[in-house]
Each structure stands twice: as structure tokens, then as C-alpha cells.
Design a protein around this motif. Structure first.
Motif, mmCIF file in Angstrom:
data_model
loop_
_atom_site.group_PDB
_atom_site.id
_atom_site.type_symbol
_atom_site.label_atom_id
_atom_site.label_comp_id
_atom_site.label_asym_id
_atom_site.label_seq_id
_atom_site.Cartn_x
_atom_site.Cartn_y
_atom_site.Cartn_z
ATOM 1 N N THR A 13 -48.267 33.998 -62.022
ATOM 2 C CA THR A 13 -47.611 35.446 -61.634
ATOM 3 C C THR A 13 -46.490 35.734 -62.464
ATOM 4 O OG1 THR A 13 -47.785 36.140 -59.535
ATOM 5 C CG2 THR A 13 -50.454 35.976 -61.005
ATOM 6 N N CYS A 14 -46.266 36.486 -63.005
ATOM 7 C CA CYS A 14 -44.157 37.044 -62.438
ATOM 8 C C CYS A 14 -44.336 37.086 -61.265
ATOM 9 C CB CYS A 14 -43.974 38.428 -62.993
ATOM 10 S SG CYS A 14 -44.756 39.961 -61.782
ATOM 11 N N ALA A 15 -44.295 36.824 -59.912
ATOM 12 C CA ALA A 15 -44.372 36.713 -58.523
ATOM 13 C C ALA A 15 -44.103 35.080 -58.336
ATOM 14 C CB ALA A 15 -45.805 36.725 -57.435
ATOM 15 N N HIS A 16 -44.682 33.834 -58.919
ATOM 16 C CA HIS A 16 -44.622 33.200 -59.078
ATOM 17 C C HIS A 16 -43.198 32.638 -59.347
ATOM 18 C CE1 HIS A 16 -49.107 32.849 -58.791
ATOM 19 N NE2 HIS A 16 -48.363 31.580 -57.900
ATOM 20 N N ALA A 17 -42.980 33.068 -60.839
ATOM 21 C CA ALA A 17 -41.899 32.774 -61.114
ATOM 22 C C ALA A 17 -41.031 33.216 -60.473
ATOM 23 C CB ALA A 17 -41.902 33.324 -62.665
ATOM 24 N N ALA A 18 -40.235 34.685 -60.289
ATOM 25 C CA ALA A 18 -39.585 35.127 -59.345
ATOM 26 C C ALA A 18 -39.528 34.246 -58.005
ATOM 27 C CB ALA A 18 -39.597 36.717 -58.994
ATOM 28 N N ALA A 19 -40.652 33.835 -57.280
ATOM 29 C CA ALA A 19 -40.316 33.145 -55.911
ATOM 30 C C ALA A 19 -39.233 31.759 -56.657
ATOM 31 C CB ALA A 19 -41.020 33.541 -55.546
ATOM 32 N N TRP A 20 -40.593 31.265 -57.499
ATOM 33 C CA TRP A 20 -39.612 30.006 -57.812
ATOM 34 C C TRP A 20 -38.242 29.812 -57.944
ATOM 35 C CZ3 TRP A 20 -40.926 24.529 -57.631
ATOM 36 C CH2 TRP A 20 -42.382 24.461 -57.316
ATOM 37 N N GLY A 22 -36.327 32.282 -57.327
ATOM 38 C CA GLY A 22 -34.973 32.818 -55.967
ATOM 39 C C GLY A 22 -34.346 34.201 -56.393
ATOM 40 N N ASN A 23 -34.804 34.822 -56.958
ATOM 41 C CA ASN A 23 -34.426 36.243 -58.057
ATOM 42 C C ASN A 23 -35.438 37.321 -56.947
ATOM 43 O OD1 ASN A 23 -33.748 38.560 -58.445
ATOM 44 N ND2 ASN A 23 -33.374 36.989 -61.019
ATOM 45 N N LEU A 24 -34.548 37.289 -55.734
ATOM 46 C CA LEU A 24 -34.905 38.672 -54.729
ATOM 47 C C LEU A 24 -35.262 40.072 -54.995
ATOM 48 C CD1 LEU A 24 -35.861 38.708 -51.509
ATOM 49 C CD2 LEU A 24 -33.396 39.355 -50.725
ATOM 50 N N ASP A 25 -34.102 40.459 -55.943
ATOM 51 C CA ASP A 25 -34.130 42.378 -56.762
ATOM 52 C C ASP A 25 -35.406 41.694 -57.382
ATOM 53 O OD1 ASP A 25 -32.045 42.814 -54.829
ATOM 54 O OD2 ASP A 25 -30.633 41.680 -56.836
ATOM 55 N N VAL A 26 -35.764 40.932 -58.335
ATOM 56 C CA VAL A 26 -37.243 41.005 -59.068
ATOM 57 C C VAL A 26 -38.691 40.545 -58.002
ATOM 58 C CG1 VAL A 26 -38.544 40.051 -60.513
ATOM 59 C CG2 VAL A 26 -35.641 40.168 -60.795
ATOM 60 N N VAL A 27 -38.168 39.608 -56.795
ATOM 61 C CA VAL A 27 -39.380 39.786 -56.291
ATOM 62 C C VAL A 27 -39.550 41.471 -55.321
ATOM 63 C CG1 VAL A 27 -40.086 38.799 -53.833
ATOM 64 C CG2 VAL A 27 -39.076 37.451 -55.256
ATOM 65 N N LYS A 28 -38.853 41.794 -54.722
ATOM 66 C CA LYS A 28 -38.705 43.113 -53.911
ATOM 67 C C LYS A 28 -39.435 44.128 -54.846
ATOM 68 C CE LYS A 28 -34.806 42.455 -51.171
ATOM 69 N NZ LYS A 28 -33.444 43.059 -50.692
ATOM 70 N N ILE A 29 -38.910 44.510 -56.563
ATOM 71 C CA ILE A 29 -39.159 45.312 -57.117
ATOM 72 C C ILE A 29 -40.902 45.130 -57.725
ATOM 73 C CG2 ILE A 29 -39.148 45.523 -59.151
ATOM 74 C CD1 ILE A 29 -36.355 45.604 -59.370
ATOM 75 N N ILE A 30 -41.207 43.759 -57.945
ATOM 76 C CA ILE A 30 -43.278 43.522 -57.831
ATOM 77 C C ILE A 30 -43.601 43.563 -56.570
ATOM 78 C CG2 ILE A 30 -44.729 41.326 -57.734
ATOM 79 C CD1 ILE A 30 -42.422 39.702 -59.563
ATOM 80 N N HIS A 31 -42.958 43.366 -55.041
ATOM 81 C CA HIS A 31 -43.578 44.333 -54.235
ATOM 82 C C HIS A 31 -43.775 45.524 -53.982
ATOM 83 C CE1 HIS A 31 -43.244 44.712 -49.690
ATOM 84 N NE2 HIS A 31 -44.668 44.839 -50.085
#
Length: 87
Positions: A13-20, A22-31
Motif C-alpha cells: 500500500t502507500c503505507a508500505h512505500a512511505a514507511a520503507w 522513511g517519509n514521516l510526513d507522508v506516514v502522518k498524513i496517511i494515518h
């Protein structure tokens, strides 16, 4: 929101891509948009997004995922990226 839960051929998912990545800002937006459940989706190899963050040593992402309950407590930083499915 539904589009964010889409998966590619590898089950990412996009969550996998953001976490792999290391894009914390994107991880936060997805959350914010999807909640923690998107970070509990496993890919075709049974890996959570947190596995990629640990493998790539993205400590800030791991800390954030841990804070939302989406990171296994036993996940080592820089550890083995794939869990072995013994089922």
C-alpha cells in the motif's frame, strides 16, 4: 480514502512505500486520513510497513508507528526485513 488502501502486485500500500522510504510526513498524513489500520496490512510476504522502516533504519518512522500501535515491539532496527510465515 479508498484509493489509499489499494495494493500493487506485491501487496504494498502507500503505507508500505512511505514507511520503507522513511517519509514521516507522508506516514502522518496517511494515518490522519486512514487511521492505524492501514499500517497493519501485510504485503504478499507477510510484511507490515514497519518491517521496511526497520530494515532501512528509519527510527523516527518506527517511533511514530509504535506510538499508534502499528509496530511490533520486537522489531529490531536494521534487522531482518522479512518474517518467515511458519503457517
Amino acid at each position: 480514502k479508498e484509493a489509499l488502501f489499494s495494493v500493487n502486485n506485491n501487496g504494498h500500500t502507500c503505507a508500505h512505500a512511505a514507511a520503507w522510504g522513511g517519509n514521516l510526513d507522508v506516514v502522518k498524513i496517511i494515518h490522519e486520513v486512514c487511521g492505524a489500520e492501514i499500517f497493519m496490512i501485510k504485503d504478499n510476504w507477510n510484511n507490515l510497513p514497519a518491517i521496511g522502516a526497520a530494515y532501512e533504519q528509519h527510527e523516527e518512522v518506527l517511533e511514530y508507528l509504535g506510538g499508534i500501535g502499528a509496530c511490533p515491539d520486537t522489531l529490531p532496527i536494521g534487522g531482518v526485513p522479512f518474517f518467515i510465515d511458519e503457517a
